[in-house]
Design a protein around this motif. Structure first.
Motif, short mmCIF file in Angstrom:
data_model
loop_
_atom_site.label_atom_id
_atom_site.label_comp_id
_atom_site.label_asym_id
_atom_site.label_seq_id
_atom_site.Cartn_x
_atom_site.Cartn_y
_atom_site.Cartn_z
N VAL A 143 -12.67 12.20 3.07
CA VAL A 143 -11.89 12.41 1.86
C VAL A 143 -11.61 11.08 1.16
O VAL A 143 -11.20 10.10 1.80
N ILE A 144 -11.83 11.05 -0.15
CA ILE A 144 -11.47 9.88 -0.95
C ILE A 144 -10.37 10.21 -1.96
O ILE A 144 -9.74 9.31 -2.49
N ARG A 145 -10.17 11.49 -2.23
CA ARG A 145 -8.97 11.94 -2.95
C ARG A 145 -8.43 13.16 -2.24
O ARG A 145 -9.17 14.13 -2.01
N ARG A 146 -7.17 13.15 -1.91
CA ARG A 146 -6.60 14.17 -1.06
C ARG A 146 -6.25 15.44 -1.83
O ARG A 146 -6.27 15.47 -3.06
N MET A 147 -5.92 16.48 -1.06
CA MET A 147 -5.54 17.76 -1.65
C MET A 147 -4.35 17.64 -2.60
O MET A 147 -4.27 18.32 -3.62
N ASP A 148 -3.40 16.77 -2.26
CA ASP A 148 -2.19 16.62 -3.06
C ASP A 148 -2.37 15.70 -4.26
O ASP A 148 -1.41 15.39 -4.98
N GLY A 149 -3.60 15.24 -4.48
CA GLY A 149 -3.90 14.39 -5.63
C GLY A 149 -3.83 12.91 -5.35
O GLY A 149 -4.28 12.10 -6.17
N TYR A 150 -3.27 12.51 -4.20
CA TYR A 150 -3.21 11.09 -3.86
C TYR A 150 -4.60 10.60 -3.44
O TYR A 150 -5.33 11.30 -2.73
N HIS A 151 -4.93 9.39 -3.86
CA HIS A 151 -6.21 8.80 -3.46
C HIS A 151 -6.08 8.28 -2.02
O HIS A 151 -5.03 7.83 -1.60
N THR A 211 -3.53 3.79 -9.85
CA THR A 211 -4.20 5.08 -9.65
C THR A 211 -5.29 5.37 -10.69
O THR A 211 -6.26 6.05 -10.38
N GLU A 212 -5.12 4.84 -11.90
CA GLU A 212 -6.15 5.07 -12.92
C GLU A 212 -7.48 4.47 -12.50
O GLU A 212 -8.54 5.06 -12.73
N ARG A 213 -7.43 3.30 -11.89
CA ARG A 213 -8.67 2.65 -11.44
C ARG A 213 -9.31 3.45 -10.32
O ARG A 213 -10.53 3.63 -10.28
N TYR A 214 -8.50 3.94 -9.37
CA TYR A 214 -9.06 4.75 -8.30
C TYR A 214 -9.71 6.02 -8.85
O TYR A 214 -10.79 6.43 -8.39
N ALA A 215 -9.06 6.62 -9.86
CA ALA A 215 -9.62 7.83 -10.46
C ALA A 215 -10.96 7.55 -11.13
O ALA A 215 -11.90 8.36 -11.06
N GLU A 216 -11.09 6.38 -11.76
CA GLU A 216 -12.36 6.00 -12.39
C GLU A 216 -13.47 5.89 -11.35
O GLU A 216 -14.61 6.33 -11.59
N VAL A 217 -13.16 5.30 -10.19
CA VAL A 217 -14.18 5.14 -9.15
C VAL A 217 -14.58 6.50 -8.58
O VAL A 217 -15.76 6.75 -8.32
N GLU A 251 0.86 -1.19 0.00
CA GLU A 251 0.00 0.00 0.00
C GLU A 251 0.89 1.25 0.00
O GLU A 251 1.12 1.89 1.02
N ASP A 252 1.38 1.56 -1.20
CA ASP A 252 2.33 2.66 -1.39
C ASP A 252 1.68 3.86 -2.07
O ASP A 252 2.30 4.52 -2.91
N LEU A 253 0.45 4.15 -1.69
CA LEU A 253 -0.26 5.29 -2.27
C LEU A 253 0.43 6.60 -1.93
O LEU A 253 0.59 7.47 -2.78
N ASP A 254 0.77 6.78 -0.67
CA ASP A 254 1.35 8.03 -0.20
C ASP A 254 2.86 7.99 -0.40
O ASP A 254 3.60 7.52 0.46
#
Length: 297
Positions: free
Chosen positions: A169-177, A82-88, A45-48
């Motif tokens: 929040v489901i997408r953060r200010m810095d663009g990370y999901h 990240t593309e899949r998270y953006a779609e959701v 889980e290396d999102l951040d």
């Protein structure tokens, strides 16, 4: 794949070396999966990326191998999804289940009531973005209703996201999901049937179940393990470099974890981690976890 087939997972964040607390989660989820003749997956889980310690993902995987915690399939990295998270996120926005938010943390602290999980977002941006301020995050609309989670160890857990959490929040200010979104999407994609993890994540589970309901996803079974804490009652943490485990001496660490989880220990020192798992897997008892101590280590 049928949801009747057990699929578990271990999902560490690459923020440091594997430590005793994270090894407890790894061993607990591994034993539960293998005891049920199921699969055990590993997801990084290396999102951040701002919190990631370079090289720690590879080091964690190397440690798991040293402990003979052998996973099934390929390792999944959230940073590559990240593309899949953006779609959701777009799906939720289109359904009016989420909205843009331009509130700063300072503004939220000044206006919000404080709940069990911190400031409860007051819904300032629900009716639209404030003029003149760029949109930075996306929040999920929460409803005033109880979400019930029946945990296999902790029992029934109840939370009202609308009144106790607020729109989160489901997408953060810095663009990370956000973690809450990514973990739901990935558990569904990987067809995870059973989530075994530390009890510090129990309070996050109703939010995840709420999101599963909105997306029409199946809810996994949950088992939140007792936490390993220090003498002051503070959770052991990679960020604090607490009790890193020694892959060069795997048996002592693994036996300590089994003892912590109140699982039976072999009468003689096993010759290898693999021999220890041959002993421990058929003897795994979740009911023994009820007496597992979370006193200081």
């Amino acid at each position: 794949m049928s949801r009747t087939t057990y699929r578990g997972r271990f999902a560490p964040s690459p923020t440091g070396k594997l430590h005793f607390g994270s090894l407890v989660a790894a061993v607990g989820s591994f034993l539960d999966a293998r005891h049920h003749q199921g699969e055990w997956l590993v997801r990084i889980e290396d999102l951040d990326r701002t919190r990631e310690v370079p090289g720690s993902a590879a080091e964690i995987l190397s440690s798991l191998e040293a402990f003979a915690l052998h996973w099934d399939g390929e390792v999944i990295y959230q940073s590559r999804r990240t593309e899949r998270y953006a779609e959701v996120v777009e799906q939720l926005l289109a359904a009016d289940l989420a909205y843009p938010c331009s509130c700063s943390r300072k503004e939220i602290r000044e206006r919000a009531q404080i709940g069990p999980e911190g400031p409860i977002y007051p819904g300032t941006c629900r009716s639209g973005k404030k003029p003149g301020i760029a949109t930075n995050s996306i929040r999920l609309v929460t409803q005033d209703r109880d979400i019930l989670v029946e945990d296999r160890l902790q029992g029934m857990f109840r939370q009202n996201p609308g009144t106790e959490i607020g729109d989160f929040v489901i997408r953060r200010m810095d663009g990370y999901h956000a973690y809450q979104l990514a973990v739901v999407v990935d558990d569904a994609w990987q067809k995870i049937t059973d989530v075994v993890r530390g009890a510090d994540l129990l309070s996050s589970t109703p939010r995840q179940c709420y999101l599963q309901q909105l997306l029409g996803l199946e809810q996994p079974n949950y088992l939140h393990l007792p936490l390993a804490v220090d003498q002051s009652g503070r959770k052991l943490s990679k960020q604090d470099r607490d009790r890193p485990v020694e892959p060069k001496d795997p048996l002592n660490s693994l036996l300590s974890v089994l003892a912590f989880l109140q699982q039976p220990l072999p009468p003689e020192q096993p010759e290898s981690p693999e021999a220890l798992w041959q002993w421990a897997i058929p003897r795994w008892r979740t009911e023994s976890l009820r007496s597992a101590s979370s006193s200081g280590l």
